[in-house]
Every structure is written in structure tokens, then in C-alpha cells.
Design a protein around this motif. Structure first.
Motif, PDB file in Angstrom:
ATOM      1  N   MET A  11       2.077  -0.114  -3.006  1.00 32.51           N
ATOM      2  CA  MET A  11       3.468  -0.324  -2.320  1.00 32.51           C
ATOM      3  C   MET A  11       3.296  -0.755  -1.092  1.00 32.51           C
ATOM      4  O   MET A  11       4.133  -1.448  -0.653  1.00 32.51           O
ATOM      5  CB  MET A  11       4.285   0.743  -2.583  1.00 32.51           C
ATOM      6  CG  MET A  11       4.689   1.009  -4.190  1.00 32.51           C
ATOM      7  SD  MET A  11       6.158   1.864  -4.615  1.00 32.51           S
ATOM      8  CE  MET A  11       5.774   3.460  -3.794  1.00 32.51           C
ATOM      9  N   LYS A  12       2.556  -0.114  -0.202  1.00 30.55           N
ATOM     10  CA  LYS A  12       2.423  -0.463   1.112  1.00 30.55           C
ATOM     11  C   LYS A  12       1.865  -2.009   1.234  1.00 30.55           C
ATOM     12  O   LYS A  12       2.303  -2.430   2.427  1.00 30.55           O
ATOM     13  CB  LYS A  12       1.457   0.292   1.997  1.00 30.55           C
ATOM     14  CG  LYS A  12       2.010   1.786   2.171  1.00 30.55           C
ATOM     15  CD  LYS A  12       3.410   1.962   2.849  1.00 30.55           C
ATOM     16  CE  LYS A  12       2.813   1.520   4.445  1.00 30.55           C
ATOM     17  NZ  LYS A  12       4.036   1.515   5.335  1.00 30.55           N
ATOM     18  N   ALA A  13       1.060  -2.476   0.537  1.00 35.12           N
ATOM     19  CA  ALA A  13       0.470  -3.739   0.676  1.00 35.12           C
ATOM     20  C   ALA A  13       1.517  -4.824   0.049  1.00 35.12           C
ATOM     21  O   ALA A  13       1.081  -6.159   0.210  1.00 35.12           O
ATOM     22  CB  ALA A  13      -0.655  -3.919  -0.116  1.00 35.12           C
ATOM     23  N   ASN A  14       2.761  -4.614  -0.503  1.00 38.15           N
ATOM     24  CA  ASN A  14       3.719  -5.339  -1.147  1.00 38.15           C
ATOM     25  C   ASN A  14       4.596  -5.696   0.044  1.00 38.15           C
ATOM     26  O   ASN A  14       5.090  -4.904   0.504  1.00 38.15           O
ATOM     27  CB  ASN A  14       4.397  -4.606  -2.219  1.00 38.15           C
ATOM     28  CG  ASN A  14       5.496  -5.485  -2.866  1.00 38.15           C
ATOM     29  OD1 ASN A  14       6.489  -5.699  -2.550  1.00 38.15           O
ATOM     30  ND2 ASN A  14       5.102  -6.402  -3.809  1.00 38.15           N
ATOM     31  N   ALA A  15       4.660  -6.948   0.438  1.00 36.24           N
ATOM     32  CA  ALA A  15       4.965  -7.506   1.442  1.00 36.24           C
ATOM     33  C   ALA A  15       6.870  -7.333   1.312  1.00 36.24           C
ATOM     34  O   ALA A  15       7.375  -6.899   2.455  1.00 36.24           O
ATOM     35  CB  ALA A  15       5.039  -9.197   1.741  1.00 36.24           C
ATOM     36  N   ILE A  21      10.876  -0.940   4.161  1.00 31.74           N
ATOM     37  CA  ILE A  21      10.434   0.381   4.477  1.00 31.74           C
ATOM     38  C   ILE A  21       9.773   0.603   5.662  1.00 31.74           C
ATOM     39  O   ILE A  21       9.508   1.781   6.277  1.00 31.74           O
ATOM     40  CB  ILE A  21      10.137   1.384   3.319  1.00 31.74           C
ATOM     41  CG1 ILE A  21       8.640   0.762   3.019  1.00 31.74           C
ATOM     42  CG2 ILE A  21      11.020   1.259   2.113  1.00 31.74           C
ATOM     43  CD1 ILE A  21       7.908   1.731   2.009  1.00 31.74           C
ATOM     44  N   GLY A  22       8.818  -0.338   5.999  1.00 31.60           N
ATOM     45  CA  GLY A  22       8.077  -0.141   7.265  1.00 31.60           C
ATOM     46  C   GLY A  22       6.919   0.669   7.042  1.00 31.60           C
ATOM     47  O   GLY A  22       6.501   0.680   5.832  1.00 31.60           O
ATOM     48  N   THR A  23       6.843   2.001   7.523  1.00 30.05           N
ATOM     49  CA  THR A  23       5.897   3.204   7.330  1.00 30.05           C
ATOM     50  C   THR A  23       6.653   4.317   6.479  1.00 30.05           C
ATOM     51  O   THR A  23       6.063   5.246   6.266  1.00 30.05           O
ATOM     52  CB  THR A  23       5.360   3.496   8.592  1.00 30.05           C
ATOM     53  OG1 THR A  23       6.474   4.140   9.312  1.00 30.05           O
ATOM     54  CG2 THR A  23       4.751   2.350   9.262  1.00 30.05           C
ATOM     55  N   ARG A  24       7.879   4.085   6.103  1.00 35.28           N
ATOM     56  CA  ARG A  24       8.558   5.281   5.488  1.00 35.28           C
ATOM     57  C   ARG A  24       8.353   5.245   4.033  1.00 35.28           C
ATOM     58  O   ARG A  24       9.342   5.225   2.984  1.00 35.28           O
ATOM     59  CB  ARG A  24       9.987   4.994   5.785  1.00 35.28           C
ATOM     60  CG  ARG A  24      10.384   5.094   7.530  1.00 35.28           C
ATOM     61  CD  ARG A  24      11.771   4.938   7.795  1.00 35.28           C
ATOM     62  NE  ARG A  24      12.249   3.637   7.255  1.00 35.28           N
ATOM     63  CZ  ARG A  24      12.335   2.432   7.978  1.00 35.28           C
ATOM     64  NH1 ARG A  24      11.548   2.229   9.303  1.00 35.28           N
ATOM     65  NH2 ARG A  24      12.488   1.294   7.486  1.00 35.28           N
ATOM     66  N   LEU A  25       7.004   5.651   3.644  1.00 32.51           N
ATOM     67  CA  LEU A  25       6.775   5.831   2.269  1.00 32.51           C
ATOM     68  C   LEU A  25       5.940   7.226   2.374  1.00 32.51           C
ATOM     69  O   LEU A  25       5.111   7.520   2.883  1.00 32.51           O
ATOM     70  CB  LEU A  25       5.921   4.844   1.756  1.00 32.51           C
ATOM     71  CG  LEU A  25       5.148   4.878   0.457  1.00 32.51           C
ATOM     72  CD1 LEU A  25       6.217   4.915  -0.688  1.00 32.51           C
ATOM     73  CD2 LEU A  25       4.229   3.975   0.000  1.00 32.51           C
ATOM     74  N   ALA A  82      13.506  -5.050  -4.601  1.00 28.39           N
ATOM     75  CA  ALA A  82      12.243  -5.256  -4.187  1.00 28.39           C
ATOM     76  C   ALA A  82      11.211  -4.285  -5.311  1.00 28.39           C
ATOM     77  O   ALA A  82      10.285  -4.861  -5.710  1.00 28.39           O
ATOM     78  CB  ALA A  82      12.037  -5.053  -2.683  1.00 28.39           C
ATOM     79  N   VAL A  83      11.707  -2.998  -5.342  1.00 28.64           N
ATOM     80  CA  VAL A  83      10.815  -2.072  -6.012  1.00 28.64           C
ATOM     81  C   VAL A  83      10.968  -2.501  -7.522  1.00 28.64           C
ATOM     82  O   VAL A  83       9.813  -2.345  -8.283  1.00 28.64           O
ATOM     83  CB  VAL A  83      11.390  -0.530  -5.808  1.00 28.64           C
ATOM     84  CG1 VAL A  83      10.406   0.085  -6.864  1.00 28.64           C
ATOM     85  CG2 VAL A  83      11.039  -0.056  -4.581  1.00 28.64           C
ATOM     86  N   TYR A  86       8.746  -5.463  -8.166  1.00 25.49           N
ATOM     87  CA  TYR A  86       7.512  -5.069  -8.213  1.00 25.49           C
ATOM     88  C   TYR A  86       6.814  -4.386  -9.334  1.00 25.49           C
ATOM     89  O   TYR A  86       5.811  -4.766  -9.902  1.00 25.49           O
ATOM     90  CB  TYR A  86       7.127  -4.390  -6.900  1.00 25.49           C
ATOM     91  CG  TYR A  86       5.723  -3.947  -6.785  1.00 25.49           C
ATOM     92  CD1 TYR A  86       4.641  -4.982  -6.474  1.00 25.49           C
ATOM     93  CD2 TYR A  86       5.020  -2.675  -6.906  1.00 25.49           C
ATOM     94  CE1 TYR A  86       3.294  -4.781  -6.404  1.00 25.49           C
ATOM     95  CE2 TYR A  86       3.677  -2.193  -6.694  1.00 25.49           C
ATOM     96  CZ  TYR A  86       2.827  -3.188  -6.493  1.00 25.49           C
ATOM     97  OH  TYR A  86       1.622  -3.111  -6.313  1.00 25.49           O
ATOM     98  N   TRP A  87       7.671  -3.427  -9.722  1.00 24.51           N
ATOM     99  CA  TRP A  87       7.128  -2.414 -10.826  1.00 24.51           C
ATOM    100  C   TRP A  87       7.286  -2.824 -12.296  1.00 24.51           C
ATOM    101  O   TRP A  87       6.489  -2.448 -13.180  1.00 24.51           O
ATOM    102  CB  TRP A  87       7.529  -1.099 -10.705  1.00 24.51           C
ATOM    103  CG  TRP A  87       6.669  -0.327  -9.484  1.00 24.51           C
ATOM    104  CD1 TRP A  87       7.088   0.095  -8.280  1.00 24.51           C
ATOM    105  CD2 TRP A  87       5.272   0.193  -9.546  1.00 24.51           C
ATOM    106  NE1 TRP A  87       6.023   0.651  -7.357  1.00 24.51           N
ATOM    107  CE2 TRP A  87       4.931   0.609  -8.467  1.00 24.51           C
ATOM    108  CE3 TRP A  87       4.304  -0.041 -10.698  1.00 24.51           C
ATOM    109  CZ2 TRP A  87       3.670   1.447  -8.167  1.00 24.51           C
ATOM    110  CZ3 TRP A  87       3.176   0.578 -10.519  1.00 24.51           C
ATOM    111  CH2 TRP A  87       2.630   1.061  -9.177  1.00 24.51           C
ATOM    112  N   ASN A  88       8.557  -3.430 -12.497  1.00 20.86           N
ATOM    113  CA  ASN A  88       8.982  -3.763 -13.858  1.00 20.86           C
ATOM    114  C   ASN A  88       8.018  -4.763 -14.556  1.00 20.86           C
ATOM    115  O   ASN A  88       7.761  -5.804 -13.783  1.00 20.86           O
ATOM    116  CB  ASN A  88      10.119  -4.381 -13.796  1.00 20.86           C
ATOM    117  CG  ASN A  88      10.990  -4.462 -15.170  1.00 20.86           C
ATOM    118  OD1 ASN A  88      10.671  -3.384 -15.799  1.00 20.86           O
ATOM    119  ND2 ASN A  88      11.871  -5.070 -15.528  1.00 20.86           N
ATOM    120  N   ALA A  89       7.505  -4.107 -15.565  1.00 19.87           N
ATOM    121  CA  ALA A  89       6.378  -5.092 -16.434  1.00 19.87           C
ATOM    122  C   ALA A  89       5.233  -5.197 -15.600  1.00 19.87           C
ATOM    123  O   ALA A  89       4.344  -6.370 -15.945  1.00 19.87           O
ATOM    124  CB  ALA A  89       6.856  -6.328 -17.074  1.00 19.87           C
TER     125      ALA A  89
END
Length: 130
Positions: A11-15, A21-25, A82-83, A86-89
Motif C-alpha cells: 500500500m505504501k508503494a501505491n502512488a 495518506i503520506g506516512t499515515r498507515l 484510491a483503496v 487498488y484492492w478490488n479484484a
């Protein structure tokens, strides 16, 4: 690496996600105090063996819960889109494993009067192979 580290790194690598979120994961819960912007906390449950047995491909099922947080519904909707994109399918590499299939369920959104944050919850069922 553990599945939690793989999910974090992915997730951090996903632009688009990182741009919001920046670093807020965070794993499990949010830190105390002001977040400074939209954030994600996550946890995993399920069949998560760390190594395959010999050369046999082992199927793993992981239940990923993503909690999206923001002080603004507009920022939360941008993050959610964005999430979901990225994650769906999702299909592809995730650390040392390969995601065969991922399905996403949007549980909904709520507002917490105590923290003054909007929250959106997404459940993701991930099927992996070593």
C-alpha cells in the motif's frame, strides 16, 4: 516477511494511496493525537502460514480489514476510491506470495463524536499462493 509487512509495503508503494495518506498507515490502531490528514489502520486474520511445505504451493486465505479515517468526508471519499481501485479484484505479487483473487466489501461509513473523525471500513478477502 510477514503478511502484515507485505500489505504495508504494497500500500505504501501505491502512488495514489501514498499521495493521500503520506506516512499515515498503521497496523491495528491509530496513534494518539492529531493525525495531520487522512489515515489508514489495518489488521489481518485468517490462514496465514509463513512458509510453504517443501515445493508445494500452499493456498492461504487472509481477511484484511481496512479502516479509513479523515476529518473530512471529501478526503475520505478520495482515499476510499484510491483503496478500492487498488484492492478490488487485485491479482499479482504480494511479497513472497501471489494473490490469486481478492474481493472487497464496503461495510459503510460513520462519524465518531469522541475522535471527531469520519471512518470508512472495507473488508477484503485475499486468496494467496506461495
Amino acid at each position: 516477511m510477514s503478511i502484515n509487512q507485505d500489505i504495508y509495503s504494497s500500500m505504501k508503494a501505491n502512488a495514489p494511496i501514498s499521495a493521500i495518506i503520506g506516512t499515515r498507515l498503521y497496523l491495528l490502531r491509530l496513534p494518539q493525537g492529531d493525525l495531520g490528514g487522512p489515515s489508514i489502520s489495518f489488521d489481518t486474520k485468517g490462514d496465514i502460514p509463513e512458509q510453504a511445505h517443501g515445493a508445494i504451493s500452499v493456498l492461504k486465505r487472509v481477511d484484511l480489514t481496512l479502516n479509513l479515517w479523515s476529518t473530512s468526508t471529501l478526503n475520505l471519499e478520495d482515499l476510499k476510491q484510491a483503496v478500492v481501485t487498488y484492492w478490488n479484484a487485485y491479482e499479482g505479487a504480494l511479497g513472497s506470495s501471489y494473490v490469486n483473487h481478492a474481493t472487497l466489501v464496503d461495510v459503510g461509513m460513520n462519524y465518531d463524536d469522541e475522535t471527531k473523525l469520519y471512518q470508512s471500513v472495507l473488508l477484503i478477502d485475499i486468496h494467496l499462493r506461495n
